[in-house]
Structures are given as C-alpha cells and as structure tokens.
Scaffold this active site. Structure first.
Site, short mmCIF file in Angstrom:
data_model
loop_
_atom_site.label_atom_id
_atom_site.label_comp_id
_atom_site.label_asym_id
_atom_site.label_seq_id
_atom_site.Cartn_x
_atom_site.Cartn_y
_atom_site.Cartn_z
N GLY A 1 3.29 -6.30 7.86
CA GLY A 1 4.71 -5.95 7.87
C GLY A 1 5.21 -5.68 9.28
O GLY A 1 6.13 -4.88 9.49
N ARG B 1 9.37 -6.51 11.88
CA ARG B 1 10.57 -5.79 12.28
C ARG B 1 10.50 -4.34 11.79
O ARG B 1 9.54 -3.93 11.14
CB ARG B 1 11.81 -6.47 11.69
CG ARG B 1 11.84 -6.56 10.17
CD ARG B 1 13.01 -7.40 9.69
NE ARG B 1 13.08 -7.40 8.21
CZ ARG B 1 13.94 -8.13 7.52
NH1 ARG B 1 14.78 -8.94 8.16
NH2 ARG B 1 13.98 -8.07 6.20
N ASP C 1 0.33 -13.34 2.73
CA ASP C 1 0.60 -12.66 1.47
C ASP C 1 -0.50 -11.64 1.23
O ASP C 1 -1.62 -11.99 0.87
CB ASP C 1 0.65 -13.68 0.33
CG ASP C 1 0.86 -13.04 -1.03
OD1 ASP C 1 1.05 -11.81 -1.11
OD2 ASP C 1 0.82 -13.78 -2.04
N VAL C 2 -0.19 -10.37 1.45
CA VAL C 2 -1.23 -9.33 1.36
C VAL C 2 -1.70 -9.09 -0.06
O VAL C 2 -2.68 -8.38 -0.28
CB VAL C 2 -0.74 -8.00 1.99
CG1 VAL C 2 -0.46 -8.16 3.47
CG2 VAL C 2 0.47 -7.44 1.24
N SER D 1 3.71 7.75 2.36
CA SER D 1 5.08 8.29 2.35
C SER D 1 5.03 9.72 1.83
O SER D 1 4.13 10.07 1.05
CB SER D 1 5.98 7.45 1.43
OG SER D 1 7.24 8.10 1.23
N TYR E 1 7.28 3.51 -6.51
CA TYR E 1 7.00 3.68 -5.08
C TYR E 1 6.15 4.93 -4.84
O TYR E 1 5.17 4.89 -4.09
CB TYR E 1 8.32 3.78 -4.32
CG TYR E 1 8.17 3.77 -2.81
CD1 TYR E 1 7.87 2.60 -2.13
CD2 TYR E 1 8.35 4.93 -2.06
CE1 TYR E 1 7.74 2.59 -0.75
CE2 TYR E 1 8.23 4.93 -0.69
CZ TYR E 1 7.93 3.75 -0.04
OH TYR E 1 7.79 3.74 1.33
N ALA F 1 4.11 6.40 -6.96
CA ALA F 1 2.77 6.16 -7.47
C ALA F 1 1.97 5.28 -6.51
O ALA F 1 0.77 5.52 -6.28
CB ALA F 1 2.84 5.50 -8.85
N LYS G 1 2.32 4.99 -3.26
CA LYS G 1 1.99 5.71 -2.03
C LYS G 1 0.98 6.83 -2.29
O LYS G 1 0.15 7.14 -1.41
CB LYS G 1 3.26 6.25 -1.38
CG LYS G 1 4.20 5.15 -0.87
CD LYS G 1 3.51 4.24 0.14
CE LYS G 1 4.46 3.23 0.75
NZ LYS G 1 3.81 2.37 1.77
N ILE H 1 13.23 8.04 7.75
CA ILE H 1 13.22 7.42 9.07
C ILE H 1 14.43 6.52 9.20
O ILE H 1 14.76 5.76 8.29
CB ILE H 1 11.94 6.59 9.28
CG1 ILE H 1 10.69 7.44 9.03
CG2 ILE H 1 11.92 5.99 10.68
CD1 ILE H 1 10.52 8.62 9.94
#
Length: 245
Positions: A10, A13, A61-62, A140, A153, A155, A157, A186
């Site tokens: 990622g 950017r 593609d991870v 996060s 999200y 779960a 993280k 952020i």
C-alpha cells in the site's frame, strides 16, 4: 538503514507513501506493492530521484498467495535480502453491524488480515533464513478499543495485533522482530473530505486535540524498522494523540 531493503504494501500514496519516503530518507531502498500500479511506479520513481536510493513499484494482490510469493521472490532477486516489511495495505467498508453486508465483511478481512498473514509468511521465510529482519504491521486504535460502524475493520485490525504477537514469538529465535503501529485519526485525503462538524467531533475525543500526520506514523515505523529497536518485538505502539491510554 543505509543499504537495507524495505517492502511497503500500500505504498503508492498517503500514509504508505509517507512511510516509504521516511525509510528512503534513512538510506533504505524501497519496494512498493500496491493495487495502483501506475501510482506505485510514479512514487517509486520520485523517491529514487529525491533520495538517491533504489526503488521499484509494482501491482501486487496481497490476498493472493501466488502473487505475494512471486513478488517476494522477484524483490529478493532484484534487491537482495529483504530487511524490512511494512504491512500497510488495507481498506474500509463501514456500516453498522446489523446492516453490514457479508461481502463487505469478507473483503475487509481478506485484505486487511489475510493480506498481512500472506506477506508475513512469504517474506518472513526469507528473513528467517537470513536470520535478520523487521516486520512492522499497521493496525489501528479501533483494533484496541473498537468503533461503532466498523465491526469488520475493527476485527481485522484486532486480528493484525494478535498475528503480530504470535509471529513475533515464532520469529524471535530467527533474529526477526515483529511489531505493530496502531494509528488514531491521521490527516489524509480521506479525512480532508469530512465536514467541519465531523472533524470537530473526531478531534474532541483526542486529548492532544488534533489529527496526526502521516509522518507521525512513518517516524514510528522507522523506529521499529531500525537498529534502535533491536531489542523490541511483539509490541503495539499507539500513535493517536492519547486516544488509547
């Protein structure tokens, strides 16, 4: 970090780019993996020119074991030993739990958690064989404290934090450290689009009364990635202005 080689997922950017730039400013060569191939290549080109390091950008593609393994092997062939892995790639698909679509749950867990697992596994094998390396996972604060409207999200993280601690225990004997950063709010292109009212509500829950900057996360990553943290593993550092304490 002079001459070390770092993969940043990622990294095209936003916060990922800030991390890549920080590591490059410390002398590391950077390998950017992103679904945005053109942006990854452009960012890599800009970093190489600005910091005088070697840099590459490619589409990876991870969530695909084959894609990650091929990309990791290609990076090792081109750059040599991989010293640093930063798992930043992730997405959100927010909704209240009772309204959340199953496909949105699956997609977020697939990219945010399975992606970290695959990258850690495939790149970690090279690191363990070389008996050196540092892996930094971007979790996060919501993986620590939860957040309404972000069940998937949060779960994912929280899973990243658990994966960080387990892989740290498994890899420590091989000289590989694994740590996590848990950013709070952020300032990014995404938060810039929020209304002033929403920004005020978000800022109100931050004791330092301000959003963090991508560079704040990048500096924390740089610490974990470098030799100054050579005796630190399995830790989670909240970069959140005091939201979680």
């Amino acid at each position: 970090m002079q001459g070390k080689n770092a993969i940043i997922t990622g990294g095209a950017r936003g916060i990922g780019e800030a991390i890549a730039r920080k590591l490059a400013s410390c002398g590391a060569n950077v390998i950017l993996w992103d679904v945005l191939e053109d942006a990854a290549k452009a960012t890599a080109e800009a970093i190489a020119k600005e910091y005088g390091v070697k840099a590459s950008g490619s589409a990876v593609d991870v969530t695909s074991a084959d894609a990650v393994e091929a990309a990791a092997s290609a990076a090792k062939d081109e750059f040599g030993d991989i010293d640093i892995l930063v798992n930043y790639a992730g997405i959100t698909r927010d909704n209240l739990l009772i309204r959340m679509k199953e496909e949105d749950w699956d997609l977020v867990l697939k990219i945010n958690l399975k992606g970290v697992f695959l990258c850690t596994q495939k790149v970690g094998r090279f690191m363990c064989k070389a008996r050196k390396g540092s892996i930094v996972n971007i979790a996060s604060v919501v993986g620590v404290m939860g957040n309404a409207g972000q069940a998937n999200y949060s779960a994912s993280k929280a899973g990243v934090i658990g994966l960080t601690k387990t892989s740290a225990k498994e890899f420590a004997g091989r000289g590989v450290r694994v740590n996590a950063i848990a950013p709070g709010y952020i300032q990014t292109a995404m938060t810039d689009k929020l209304s002033d009212e929403v920004k005020e509500m978000m800022t109100a829950v931050i004791p330092m009364n301000a959003f963090g900057q991508p560079e704040d996360v990048a500096k924390a990553v740089s610490f974990f990635a470098g030799d100054e943290a050579k005796y630190v593993t399995g830790q989670v550092l909240c970069v959140d202005g005091g939201m979680v304490m």
